[in-house]
Design a protein around this motif. Sequence first.
Motif, mmCIF file in Angstrom:
data_model
loop_
_atom_site.group_PDB
_atom_site.id
_atom_site.type_symbol
_atom_site.label_atom_id
_atom_site.label_comp_id
_atom_site.label_asym_id
_atom_site.label_seq_id
_atom_site.Cartn_x
_atom_site.Cartn_y
_atom_site.Cartn_z
ATOM 1 N N SER A 1 0.834 -1.207 0.000
ATOM 2 C CA SER A 1 0.000 0.000 0.000
ATOM 3 C C SER A 1 0.868 1.256 0.000
ATOM 4 N N LEU A 2 1.901 1.274 0.836
ATOM 5 C CA LEU A 2 2.786 2.446 0.907
ATOM 6 C C LEU A 2 3.499 2.686 -0.419
ATOM 7 N N LEU A 3 4.037 1.630 -1.009
ATOM 8 C CA LEU A 3 4.781 1.791 -2.259
ATOM 9 C C LEU A 3 3.867 2.080 -3.439
ATOM 10 N N ALA A 4 2.665 1.500 -3.442
ATOM 11 C CA ALA A 4 1.718 1.789 -4.528
ATOM 12 C C ALA A 4 1.280 3.244 -4.484
ATOM 13 N N ARG A 5 1.035 3.752 -3.290
ATOM 14 C CA ARG A 5 0.654 5.164 -3.180
ATOM 15 C C ARG A 5 1.777 6.071 -3.664
ATOM 16 N N ARG A 6 3.014 5.707 -3.331
ATOM 17 C CA ARG A 6 4.148 6.499 -3.813
ATOM 18 C C ARG A 6 4.224 6.460 -5.334
ATOM 19 N N GLU A 7 3.990 5.274 -5.907
ATOM 20 C CA GLU A 7 3.998 5.145 -7.367
ATOM 21 C C GLU A 7 2.905 5.999 -8.002
ATOM 22 N N LEU A 8 1.745 6.020 -7.395
ATOM 23 C CA LEU A 8 0.634 6.785 -7.967
ATOM 24 C C LEU A 8 0.865 8.283 -7.851
ATOM 25 N N ARG A 9 1.589 8.716 -6.828
ATOM 26 C CA ARG A 9 1.923 10.147 -6.735
ATOM 27 C C ARG A 9 2.842 10.571 -7.870
ATOM 28 N N ARG A 10 3.632 9.636 -8.372
ATOM 29 C CA ARG A 10 4.505 9.916 -9.513
ATOM 30 C C ARG A 10 3.728 9.952 -10.823
ATOM 31 N N HIS A 11 2.520 9.414 -10.820
ATOM 32 C CA HIS A 11 1.706 9.325 -12.038
ATOM 33 C C HIS A 11 0.306 9.880 -11.761
ATOM 34 N N PRO A 12 0.164 11.182 -11.568
ATOM 35 C CA PRO A 12 -1.154 11.721 -11.183
ATOM 36 C C PRO A 12 -2.213 11.574 -12.259
ATOM 37 N N VAL B 1 -2.654 8.769 -14.024
ATOM 38 C CA VAL B 1 -2.975 7.361 -14.226
ATOM 39 C C VAL B 1 -4.271 6.982 -13.509
ATOM 40 N N VAL B 2 -5.063 6.143 -14.151
ATOM 41 C CA VAL B 2 -6.214 5.527 -13.502
ATOM 42 C C VAL B 2 -5.752 4.195 -12.925
ATOM 43 N N ALA B 3 -5.894 4.026 -11.618
ATOM 44 C CA ALA B 3 -5.396 2.816 -10.954
ATOM 45 C C ALA B 3 -6.543 1.898 -10.589
ATOM 46 N N LEU B 4 -6.398 0.625 -10.990
ATOM 47 C CA LEU B 4 -7.392 -0.400 -10.705
ATOM 48 C C LEU B 4 -6.759 -1.436 -9.782
ATOM 49 N N CYS B 5 -7.261 -1.549 -8.557
ATOM 50 C CA CYS B 5 -6.703 -2.468 -7.566
ATOM 51 C C CYS B 5 -7.554 -3.729 -7.498
ATOM 52 N N HIS B 6 -6.890 -4.889 -7.584
ATOM 53 C CA HIS B 6 -7.580 -6.175 -7.527
ATOM 54 C C HIS B 6 -7.410 -6.890 -6.189
ATOM 55 N N ASN B 7 -6.329 -6.639 -5.485
ATOM 56 C CA ASN B 7 -6.040 -7.407 -4.270
ATOM 57 C C ASN B 7 -5.313 -6.572 -3.225
ATOM 58 N N ASP B 8 -5.722 -6.705 -1.988
ATOM 59 C CA ASP B 8 -4.934 -6.367 -0.804
ATOM 60 C C ASP B 8 -4.585 -4.888 -0.641
ATOM 61 N N VAL B 9 -3.919 -4.292 -1.610
ATOM 62 C CA VAL B 9 -3.390 -2.940 -1.477
ATOM 63 C C VAL B 9 -4.504 -1.929 -1.219
ATOM 64 N N LEU B 10 -4.242 -1.006 -0.314
ATOM 65 C CA LEU B 10 -5.181 0.075 0.011
ATOM 66 C C LEU B 10 -4.796 1.306 -0.796
ATOM 67 N N ALA B 11 -5.004 1.243 -2.091
ATOM 68 C CA ALA B 11 -4.697 2.339 -2.999
ATOM 69 C C ALA B 11 -5.397 2.075 -4.313
ATOM 70 N N GLY B 12 -5.582 3.141 -5.102
ATOM 71 C CA GLY B 12 -6.191 2.982 -6.413
ATOM 72 C C GLY B 12 -7.530 3.679 -6.519
#
Length: 392
Positions: free
Chosen positions: A72-83, A85-96
């Motif tokens: 979740s922490l790393l995915a959120r950091r990745e998404l901040r680098r790509h404002p 992007v549309v993020a689709l989460c399928h499992n576990d991570v609390l982001a998207g």
Amino acid sequence: MRILQIAPVIGPGTGVGAVAHHLEQEWCAAGHQVGRFTMDDARGSWLPEPGPGMRGKLALMARVVWFSTVGSLLARRELRRHPDVVALCHNDVLAGDVYVNHGILQAAMRSRGSYGLRMLRNPMHLFVAARDTLRYRSAIHQAVVNLVDEEDSALRATYPRLRPRTVTIGNGVDVGRYRPPTTSERTAARRRLGLTDDDVALLFVGHEFERKGLPAVMHALALLPARFRLIVVGGTPDMVQDAGRAADRLGLSDRVILLGQVPDPREAFHASDVFTFPSAYESYGLVVLEALACGVPVVATPVGCVPEVLHDGIDGYMTSADPGALARAVRDLAGLDRSALATAARAVAEEHSWHEVSQSYLRLFESLHHPGSTGPTTSINPAPLRTKGETA
């Protein structure tokens, strides 16, 4: 459009990861840029793969906890680098932006009885319940995709304070990969499994034997004539051993073919006459569509997508998980015209192609609000996304 999919594993034959794989294929073919955030990106590749026994359960728990927290922490950091992007989460991570509800733990536990005991005796169940309470009561996601309307209702009953909006988009099936066999393919598949022309082959596919109803199928088989046989695909080695012992106790050892996990289940579909799936709970049940796409009629309980795709006496039967009811439905199907059943089953599956599903997701993405960009498809000097085949 730039899309990032989040799942521990993405690839064919990987359950939820296969859903992400098929969506990726469709979107890339349509010219969209599709990236991945997997366990490798969450720096969890060092974790052991789940396997049989207690060690395997601990490995699974470690992977779920890791992907839910560090991921979740790393995915959120990745998404901040790509404002953009549309993020689709399928499992576990609390982001998207969008989360796909592939199953509600509490609903699955209640469907099997002894809910409190099942929750308390497994620490991972308590962890997942707490994590998803945070997911559904917060503004982490803009929208939640449920696979069937019944699951939407179950989600609202489980989480009355549900905050994101919800939509229903079913899964699809690869109708090119899963198709009825030719006569020679069917003959060869049955010969390799030791089936005669007179045998009626039942098929069960699943990795959770108890929840998906394998014990009920075996008891139903015991009520049917000797020419009815059962092929079982899936399960860990210890589960397969337990199933073998159960078959022995029922006097079915020579009528049950236990294949375990196989890289490609299509040969089992091609050899079969009836797909049996008396599951207690399913968020969707993609394997039902795969059976229909192969022209195999289905006998199943009314869970997941089953009420939407099965038509009694046409492409299968809906029934209870009672062994007597299952045996009657299987016997009735065996007396119907196999060619007509196969044609009807295939026609239903073709209405659920991945192309149509992928378009529904794109329409949802277009409706999302993306602060920091002029729209979900617009970007200025975008940072590159990691796509299929690239290392993290």
